[in-house]
Design a protein around this motif. Structure first.
Motif, PDB file in Angstrom:
ATOM      1  N   ARG A  32      -3.652   8.253  -6.291  1.00  7.57           N
ATOM      2  CA  ARG A  32      -4.961   7.532  -6.833  1.00  7.57           C
ATOM      3  C   ARG A  32      -5.929   6.560  -7.769  1.00  7.57           C
ATOM      4  O   ARG A  32      -6.266   5.727  -7.369  1.00  7.57           O
ATOM      5  N   GLU A  33      -4.650   6.983  -8.738  1.00  6.52           N
ATOM      6  CA  GLU A  33      -5.087   5.249  -9.968  1.00  6.52           C
ATOM      7  C   GLU A  33      -4.818   4.228  -9.642  1.00  6.52           C
ATOM      8  O   GLU A  33      -5.277   3.145  -9.458  1.00  6.52           O
ATOM      9  N   ARG A  34      -3.365   4.217  -9.083  1.00  5.31           N
ATOM     10  CA  ARG A  34      -2.990   3.338  -8.702  1.00  5.31           C
ATOM     11  C   ARG A  34      -3.670   1.974  -7.605  1.00  5.31           C
ATOM     12  O   ARG A  34      -4.101   1.096  -7.519  1.00  5.31           O
TER      13      ARG A  34
ATOM     14  N   VAL B 270       0.700  -0.861  -0.069  1.00  6.86           N
ATOM     15  CA  VAL B 270      -0.018   0.536   0.001  1.00  6.86           C
ATOM     16  C   VAL B 270       0.934   1.022   0.007  1.00  6.86           C
ATOM     17  O   VAL B 270       0.445   2.361  -0.752  1.00  6.86           O
ATOM     18  N   SER B 271       1.985   1.076   0.509  1.00  7.05           N
ATOM     19  CA  SER B 271       2.917   2.706   1.175  1.00  7.05           C
ATOM     20  C   SER B 271       3.481   3.074  -0.751  1.00  7.05           C
ATOM     21  O   SER B 271       3.448   3.583  -0.820  1.00  7.05           O
ATOM     22  N   GLU B 272       3.758   2.109  -1.182  1.00  5.75           N
ATOM     23  CA  GLU B 272       5.047   1.585  -2.683  1.00  5.75           C
ATOM     24  C   GLU B 272       3.451   2.354  -3.499  1.00  5.75           C
ATOM     25  O   GLU B 272       3.867   3.057  -4.825  1.00  5.75           O
ATOM     26  N   LEU B 273       2.344   2.134  -3.148  1.00  7.51           N
ATOM     27  CA  LEU B 273       1.548   3.073  -4.050  1.00  7.51           C
ATOM     28  C   LEU B 273       1.280   4.757  -3.796  1.00  7.51           C
ATOM     29  O   LEU B 273       1.111   5.073  -4.996  1.00  7.51           O
ATOM     30  N   GLU B 274       2.408   4.829  -2.963  1.00 10.17           N
ATOM     31  CA  GLU B 274       2.707   6.872  -2.884  1.00 10.17           C
ATOM     32  C   GLU B 274       1.717   7.631  -2.655  1.00 10.17           C
ATOM     33  O   GLU B 274       2.416   8.562  -4.021  1.00 10.17           O
ATOM     34  N   GLY B 275       0.476   7.160  -2.639  1.00  6.51           N
ATOM     35  CA  GLY B 275      -0.780   8.188  -2.529  1.00  6.51           C
ATOM     36  C   GLY B 275      -1.238   8.389  -4.121  1.00  6.51           C
ATOM     37  O   GLY B 275      -1.751   9.382  -4.468  1.00  6.51           O
TER      38      GLY B 275
END
Length: 236
Positions: free
Chosen positions: A71-73, A64-69
């Motif tokens: 939104r689309e990911r 989840v952290s690797e999504l780096e905020g």
């Protein structure tokens, strides 16, 4: 990360989430592997469990952290989890969750997608995401009120609290408490596979009542025809 075993008579497949060092938290790779393990099942019953002291902690927080905020990911990741949950729910097999230790977040959501949920006395259940600004997005907001009712679902989700096996049983989160949940999967697997599949389809059917009743009667007729000899044997 996902182990698959089939018993000798091919009536029961065991799918194990095998990442005990991370409380069986799920990465993108393990989500896809879990989806494949359920989707590929040709056994009539699948038993879903976790290895080690937890059933499943849900989404891996590093992932989840690797999504780096982004939104689309984040939406893409949520949709992947939703797809896995639908694969569980829509499987022709009866999927039994054997829950030992914590079922949290996405782990609980996958249990909700199963047909039968059995917990050990040491099992616990929670949706803790609300405590740090998230919530389970793998279909939990749809299935939780359907399983336990809107009132309990709202209180449970909004509080972020965990409940033990006894309270989970009262709420309807689980149907039974057993020291060895696998025995329930084995009980189910001992029954006629075609009847198991029909019952799942009929009970899961969410179409309007008249359509459901018509299909139920047709399915009953099909099974009476298929099992005529078995029925006669009961009368001997």
């Amino acid at each position: 990360m996902i182990d698959v075993e089939t018993d000798a008579d091919r009536s029961l497949r065991t799918v194990t989430i095998d990442r005990p060092e991370a409380r069986n938290a799920l990465t993108v790779e393990s989500l896809k592997a879990l989806e494949a393990a359920i989707d590929d099942a040709d056994e009539p019953v699948v038993y879903l469990r976790g290895n080690g002291p937890a059933f499943c902690a849900g989404a891996d927080l590093e992932t989840v952290s690797e999504l780096e905020g982004d939104r689309e990911r984040a939406i893409e990741f949520a949709r992947l989890g939703q797809r896995v949950a639908r694969t569980i729910e829509d499987s022709p097999a009866i999927v039994v969750a054997g829950i030992d230790g914590p079922a949290r977040g996405g782990g609980l959501e996958f249990a909700l997608a199963c047909d039968v949920r059995v917990g050990t006395p040491d099992s616990t259940y929670g949706e803790p995401g609300v405590t740090f600004g998230l919530f389970g997005a793998w279909g939990g907001t749809v299935r939780l009120p359907r399983v336990i009712g809107e009132g309990d679902a709202l209180e449970f989700a909004l509080s972020g609290r965990a409940v033990d096996a006894e309270e989970a049983r009262r709420m309807g989160l689980i149907s039974r408490i057993e020291a060895e949940p696998r025995t329930v999967a084995e009980e189910i697997a001992a029954n006629a596979p075609d009847t198991l599949a029909v019952l799942k389809r009929r009970i899961r059917d969410d179409r309007e009542r008249a359509t459901q009743e018509r299909l139920e009667a047709q399915a009953f007729g099909d099974l009476v025809e298929a099992h005529a000899d078995d029925i006669d044997a009961l009368l001997e």
